[in-house]
Design a protein around this motif. Sequence first.
Motif, PDB file in Angstrom:
ATOM      1  N   ARG A   3       0.762  -1.125  -0.119  1.00  0.00           N
ATOM      2  CA  ARG A   3      -0.157   0.104   0.204  1.00  0.00           C
ATOM      3  C   ARG A   3       0.956   1.147  -0.186  1.00  0.00           C
ATOM      4  NH1 ARG A   3       0.224   2.558   4.987  1.00  0.00           N
ATOM      5  NH2 ARG A   3       1.007   1.199   6.438  1.00  0.00           N
ATOM      6  N   GLN A   4       0.311   2.308  -0.330  1.00  0.00           N
ATOM      7  CA  GLN A   4       0.927   3.720  -0.380  1.00  0.00           C
ATOM      8  C   GLN A   4       1.498   4.143   1.037  1.00  0.00           C
ATOM      9  OE1 GLN A   4       0.542   5.439  -3.318  1.00  0.00           O
ATOM     10  NE2 GLN A   4       1.736   7.301  -2.940  1.00  0.00           N
ATOM     11  N   ALA A   5       2.847   4.231   1.372  1.00  0.00           N
ATOM     12  CA  ALA A   5       3.076   4.655   2.537  1.00  0.00           C
ATOM     13  C   ALA A   5       2.637   6.085   2.824  1.00  0.00           C
ATOM     14  CB  ALA A   5       4.432   4.572   2.623  1.00  0.00           C
ATOM     15  N   THR A   6       2.430   6.349   4.234  1.00  0.00           N
ATOM     16  CA  THR A   6       2.033   7.772   4.631  1.00  0.00           C
ATOM     17  C   THR A   6       3.328   8.537   4.808  1.00  0.00           C
ATOM     18  OG1 THR A   6       2.148   7.370   6.975  1.00  0.00           O
ATOM     19  CG2 THR A   6       0.168   6.931   5.773  1.00  0.00           C
ATOM     20  N   PRO A   7       3.090   9.840   4.663  1.00  0.00           N
ATOM     21  CA  PRO A   7       4.395  10.795   4.688  1.00  0.00           C
ATOM     22  C   PRO A   7       5.062  10.553   5.991  1.00  0.00           C
ATOM     23  CG  PRO A   7       2.437  12.057   3.869  1.00  0.00           C
ATOM     24  CD  PRO A   7       2.019  10.725   4.251  1.00  0.00           C
ATOM     25  N   ARG A   8       4.264  10.309   7.031  1.00  0.00           N
ATOM     26  CA  ARG A   8       4.840  10.037   8.543  1.00  0.00           C
ATOM     27  C   ARG A   8       5.725   8.632   8.405  1.00  0.00           C
ATOM     28  NH1 ARG A   8       3.808  11.710  14.250  1.00  0.00           N
ATOM     29  NH2 ARG A   8       2.759  13.349  13.171  1.00  0.00           N
ATOM     30  N   GLU A   9       5.137   7.709   7.869  1.00  0.00           N
ATOM     31  CA  GLU A   9       5.820   6.360   7.650  1.00  0.00           C
ATOM     32  C   GLU A   9       7.012   6.564   6.788  1.00  0.00           C
ATOM     33  OE1 GLU A   9       2.413   3.068   7.608  1.00  0.00           O
ATOM     34  OE2 GLU A   9       2.765   4.057   6.020  1.00  0.00           O
ATOM     35  N   LEU A  10       7.032   7.249   5.651  1.00  0.00           N
ATOM     36  CA  LEU A  10       8.442   7.658   5.051  1.00  0.00           C
ATOM     37  C   LEU A  10       9.237   8.419   5.625  1.00  0.00           C
ATOM     38  CD1 LEU A  10       6.720   9.115   1.501  1.00  0.00           C
ATOM     39  CD2 LEU A  10       7.936   6.836   2.099  1.00  0.00           C
ATOM     40  N   ASP A  11       8.942   9.315   6.639  1.00  0.00           N
ATOM     41  CA  ASP A  11      10.023  10.263   7.423  1.00  0.00           C
ATOM     42  C   ASP A  11      10.598   9.069   8.350  1.00  0.00           C
ATOM     43  OD1 ASP A  11       8.852  12.343   6.072  1.00  0.00           O
ATOM     44  OD2 ASP A  11       7.730  13.106   7.996  1.00  0.00           O
ATOM     45  N   ASN A  12       9.624   8.179   8.841  1.00  0.00           N
ATOM     46  CA  ASN A  12      10.446   7.421   9.910  1.00  0.00           C
ATOM     47  C   ASN A  12      11.345   6.452   9.245  1.00  0.00           C
ATOM     48  OD1 ASN A  12       9.214   8.277  12.370  1.00  0.00           O
ATOM     49  ND2 ASN A  12       7.174   6.816  11.981  1.00  0.00           N
ATOM     50  N   LEU A  13      10.996   5.768   8.058  1.00  0.00           N
ATOM     51  CA  LEU A  13      11.899   4.958   7.141  1.00  0.00           C
ATOM     52  C   LEU A  13      13.168   5.770   6.841  1.00  0.00           C
ATOM     53  CD1 LEU A  13       9.363   3.219   4.698  1.00  0.00           C
ATOM     54  CD2 LEU A  13      10.375   2.449   6.455  1.00  0.00           C
ATOM     55  N   MET A  14      13.129   6.951   6.505  1.00  0.00           N
ATOM     56  CA  MET A  14      14.135   7.672   6.391  1.00  0.00           C
ATOM     57  C   MET A  14      15.218   7.867   7.419  1.00  0.00           C
ATOM     58  SD  MET A  14      15.562   9.443   3.790  1.00  0.00           S
ATOM     59  CE  MET A  14      17.579  10.114   4.077  1.00  0.00           C
ATOM     60  N   ILE A  15      14.741   8.099   8.527  1.00  0.00           N
ATOM     61  CA  ILE A  15      15.586   7.914   9.925  1.00  0.00           C
ATOM     62  C   ILE A  15      16.205   6.643  10.147  1.00  0.00           C
ATOM     63  CG2 ILE A  15      15.297   8.312  12.593  1.00  0.00           C
ATOM     64  CD1 ILE A  15      12.635  10.221  11.743  1.00  0.00           C
ATOM     65  N   LEU A  16      15.359   5.550   9.850  1.00  0.00           N
ATOM     66  CA  LEU A  16      16.061   4.315  10.144  1.00  0.00           C
ATOM     67  C   LEU A  16      17.166   4.371   8.954  1.00  0.00           C
ATOM     68  CD1 LEU A  16      12.734   2.369  11.002  1.00  0.00           C
ATOM     69  CD2 LEU A  16      14.622   2.594  12.498  1.00  0.00           C
ATOM     70  N   TYR A  17      16.822   4.595   7.628  1.00  0.00           N
ATOM     71  CA  TYR A  17      17.833   4.546   6.764  1.00  0.00           C
ATOM     72  C   TYR A  17      19.147   5.211   7.137  1.00  0.00           C
ATOM     73  CZ  TYR A  17      19.847   5.854   2.182  1.00  0.00           C
ATOM     74  OH  TYR A  17      20.665   5.896   0.955  1.00  0.00           O
ATOM     75  N   GLN A  18      19.151   6.249   7.717  1.00  0.00           N
ATOM     76  CA  GLN A  18      20.146   7.120   8.123  1.00  0.00           C
ATOM     77  C   GLN A  18      20.904   6.108   9.251  1.00  0.00           C
ATOM     78  OE1 GLN A  18      18.643  10.924   9.422  1.00  0.00           O
ATOM     79  NE2 GLN A  18      19.776  11.834   7.500  1.00  0.00           N
ATOM     80  N   GLN A  19      19.963   5.513  10.188  1.00  0.00           N
ATOM     81  CA  GLN A  19      20.739   4.647  11.218  1.00  0.00           C
ATOM     82  C   GLN A  19      21.089   3.334  10.677  1.00  0.00           C
ATOM     83  OE1 GLN A  19      17.646   4.343  13.811  1.00  0.00           O
ATOM     84  NE2 GLN A  19      17.591   6.558  14.387  1.00  0.00           N
ATOM     85  N   ALA A  20      21.321   3.114   9.055  1.00  0.00           N
ATOM     86  CA  ALA A  20      21.662   1.979   8.434  1.00  0.00           C
ATOM     87  C   ALA A  20      20.670   0.601   8.780  1.00  0.00           C
ATOM     88  CB  ALA A  20      23.141   1.470   8.709  1.00  0.00           C
ATOM     89  N   ASP A  21      19.457   0.912   8.627  1.00  0.00           N
ATOM     90  CA  ASP A  21      18.608  -0.253   8.906  1.00  0.00           C
ATOM     91  C   ASP A  21      18.231  -0.823   7.621  1.00  0.00           C
ATOM     92  OD1 ASP A  21      16.088  -2.008   9.123  1.00  0.00           O
ATOM     93  OD2 ASP A  21      15.758  -1.015  10.978  1.00  0.00           O
ATOM     94  N   ALA A  22      18.741  -2.111   7.319  1.00  0.00           N
ATOM     95  CA  ALA A  22      18.505  -2.408   6.018  1.00  0.00           C
ATOM     96  C   ALA A  22      16.945  -2.899   5.446  1.00  0.00           C
ATOM     97  CB  ALA A  22      19.297  -3.930   5.754  1.00  0.00           C
ATOM     98  N   VAL A  23      16.413  -3.120   6.511  1.00  0.00           N
ATOM     99  CA  VAL A  23      14.930  -3.517   6.144  1.00  0.00           C
ATOM    100  C   VAL A  23      14.039  -2.261   5.675  1.00  0.00           C
ATOM    101  CG1 VAL A  23      12.499  -4.213   6.960  1.00  0.00           C
ATOM    102  CG2 VAL A  23      14.650  -5.536   7.562  1.00  0.00           C
TER     103      VAL A  23
END
Lengths: 192, 223
Positions: A3-23
């Motif tokens: 499903r389409q990710a919400t902007p808040r979910e995208l923000d959270n994913l981006m933070i985790l990406y900066q922390q090198a979370d592969a998933v």
Amino acid sequence: MSRQATPRELDNLMILYQQADAVATTALIAAVSPALYRYFIHHCRDREEAADLLQETWLRLHRIRHTYRTGEPVLPWLYAIARHVRVDGYRRKRRLESHEQAMDILPETPSVSGPAGTGLPGFAVLVAALPPAQREIVTMLKVTGMSLEEVARATRSTVGAVKQKAHRAYKKLRALRSGPDTPGREARRDDA
Amino acid sequence: MTPDELSAVQERITRQILADLRPVSPIPRNSVLIAVLLLIAAAVVATGAWHEGTAGIRAQSEVQFVMVFGLLAVALVAGATLVASWLVPAGRYYRLPAAVLTLSTLALLVAFVFLFPYESNPNFLAVGLTCWRIGMAYSAGAALLSFLVLRRAAWLSPVVLAATSGMFAGLTALTVQEIYCPYLDAGHIAGFHVGTLVSATLLGTIFGVTLPRIFENMKWRTK
């Protein structure tokens, strides 16, 4: 991500990406890439080139991922990078074209027809008739679903300027849809 | 491109990114970046005052001092804010600092023309060039120190960022010149103090235009 990710979910994913979370990184790429690809295809109208620009955007985004700040909306940040990649790609293409001979084979272009049975030209054909600045605004607003404020930030413009460009673009699109010789209808007549 | 083809591209991108995935610390807030840039400017100005002296301040009247250093302070804060806004993609709040920087710089030029006398000096060029060389040395120092902040920038608009940084370094050098230079001739200030600001901005612009091209050519050659 089905499903389409919400902007808040995208923000959270981006933070985790900066922390090198592969998933989270994989999820972010899956969530954002289709819209980014559509953004590029509406500008260059060449699938291979759009795919190259998408890849280049992610590589550049990866190099400067530290410039995203927690609490800021991720989409304007991401599209500001995509916009620069698109402009750089366009300049590079122009430079190369100025040194090359014209080719006989045209590049593969995306489908231009509208919804089946509607008799209307497709979105790609309609937006192609717009000037690049208006096309960019319409694509960001309607294809990626960004707000006026987010588009203003991504394009380093004001909300007023974005509204004005969008208004002019919609006016032109309405004229294209209602006009007797829309590009799509003309193309169908030629085919017949 | 079919959904499968797009998925293949996405998979390729994911593989490339995951192969180089490591944690990064986000760039500090704008207020922190502005504070660091202003600290750099303050350090360069303090070094200039300590090394070159403060004869310029002593030679100026109160009105000249308040106008010149007031406008320089406003321009430096606006310049630092503008540089910080160009460090990140989709940075906010750049229109107001850009307008303030332009207006304060123009007001500074007007102040130089109307508040300072015109004097004739047989050594106009020699004195001016010495002053300009000293100013350029301090602007180079400010630019090098600013790189501590700029190295983490996104560099999406290299020309704008380099030109703005050059202007910020030039304003820092101009402050040093106003502190140490006792020569209050309007022609000297307009030619060689403002000349430092213009030269630093131009040098920044040239770096912004040429360096990305050099890097791009290097990439092409290594391919």
